[in-house]
Design an enzyme around this catalytic site. Structure first.
Site, short mmCIF file in Angstrom:
data_model
loop_
_atom_site.label_atom_id
_atom_site.label_comp_id
_atom_site.label_asym_id
_atom_site.label_seq_id
_atom_site.Cartn_x
_atom_site.Cartn_y
_atom_site.Cartn_z
N GLY A 19 0.81 -1.21 0.00
CA GLY A 19 0.00 0.00 0.00
C GLY A 19 0.84 1.26 0.00
N ASN A 20 1.92 1.26 0.76
CA ASN A 20 2.79 2.44 0.81
C ASN A 20 3.60 2.61 -0.47
OD1 ASN A 20 2.12 3.38 3.43
ND2 ASN A 20 3.35 1.75 4.32
N LYS A 137 -3.07 -3.41 13.95
CA LYS A 137 -2.81 -3.17 12.53
C LYS A 137 -2.86 -1.67 12.25
CE LYS A 137 -2.57 -4.15 8.06
NZ LYS A 137 -1.34 -4.71 7.46
N LYS A 284 5.40 -8.84 6.39
CA LYS A 284 5.95 -9.37 5.14
C LYS A 284 6.87 -10.54 5.42
CE LYS A 284 5.70 -4.89 2.80
NZ LYS A 284 4.78 -4.35 3.82
#
Length: 321
Positions: A19-20, A137, A284
């Site tokens: 997303g970033n 989150k 990740k």
């Protein structure tokens, strides 16, 4: 493309776009900015869009869904707010539309006749997942500590410090159990279409004893959903794209060290030692560990501009058994 390069590209690949990476810090997030950044990513991915027969792409939505929530908060006295699962669906549809269009344009400009489709994706989670009692989150903007305190008091948001970068809103992040659209996704991918799905980790839903599903207030980690989807689609090559070239240990210190080729056991050791932040690289790395442990052949984490070079082994963090 050389014959050697062709041999290194897998027949089936799942890509997780961060997303970033699509919404980097420092931009306002206008429509033009989002299309421009997505177009750059699509052009960088063109060799893979063109040459990998079965290609599935997931994407994050942390910045996007955070903005949806902030807009709701600002307009709460005038417009009815939506629950978090609908906010995830909104951001999933909007972001996947931008990615889909820019990939279509990139393929068309290269003279490649290949369809790109997007599937709104629901993901089942357990109603008793411990994450519901421990929100962690991070979503949306970074704030100062005093701003975070004001937001917490005004909108009842849970706020936590994120890797010494500032304070962010945090929500429950239950673990994905089942991808509800996996058969459709698999059929489309096997037919040769590029499939964009699982945006933001998918829309979180729970099922009752009769199989009736309903949405829940949560955001599922996109990388964990990607690993589950890879398992359900029998894809054994994973590429996680983010905003850095390599995973690093001792990040942000004078002992910082990039990881280039690392064994599964070494990565597990680093993970257990706490080298990877829960708000950035941690999910990740956890996803990659799960992927390799569940039978995946190859996992790579690298910058979204370096996807092709990473598959050729020239850059990125490569995880092997």
């Amino acid at each position: 493309m050389s014959d050697d390069s062709q041999m290194l590209l897998p027949q089936k690949l799942i890509i997780a776009l961060g997303g970033n990476a699509l919404h980097p810090a420092g931009i306002k997030g206008t429509g033009k900015e989002q299309f421009d950044i997505a177009a750059e990513a699509a052009n960088a991915l063109l060799p893979l869009l063109r040459d990998i027969p079965q290609l599935v792409i997931t994407h994050g939505n942390g910045p996007g869904v955070g903005k949806v929530l902030l807009r709701q908060a600002i307009a709460s006295k005038r417009v009815a707010s939506m629950p978090l699962d609908i906010c995830v669906a909104n951001s999933q549809g909007g972001i996947s539309y931008v990615i889909m269009q820019t990939m279509q344009n990139s393929l068309s400009a290269a003279g490649v006749n290949r369809e790109v489709s997007s599937i709104i994706c629901e993901v089942e989670v357990a109603p008793d997942d411990p994450a519901f009692s421990n929100p962690d989150k991070p979503l949306g903007y970074f704030f100062t500590e005093s701003e975070a305190q004001d937001l917490s008091e005004e909108f009842n948001w849970n706020m936590k410090e994120d890797a010494n970068r500032g304070w962010r809103m945090v929500v429950p992040s239950p673990r994905p159990k089942k991808i509800l659209s996996s058969r459709v996704i698999k059929s489309m991918a096997e037919s040769g279409g590029i499939v964009i799905t699982g945006g933001g980790g998918g829309i979180p839903v729970i099922a009752d004893v009769n199989g009736r599903i309903s949405g829940v207030e949560a955001v599922i980690d996109k990388d964990l959903t990607t690993v589950l989807l890879a398992r359900e689609l029998d894809i054994d090559h994973l590429l996680i794209l983010t905003s850095v070239d390599h995973v690093a240990i001792n990040f942000g210190t004078d002992q910082e060290q990039d990881l280039k080729h690392v064994s599964l056991d070494e990565l597990i050791t680093y993970f257990n030692q706490g080298h990877f932040s829960a708000g950035s690289m941690g999910p990740k790395v956890e996803a990659v560990i799960q992927f390799i442990e569940s039978g995946g052949k190859r996992a790579i984490i690298t910058h979204h501009d370096k996807a092709y070079e990473a598959l050729l082994g020239q850059i990125g963090t490569h995880i092997i058994r």
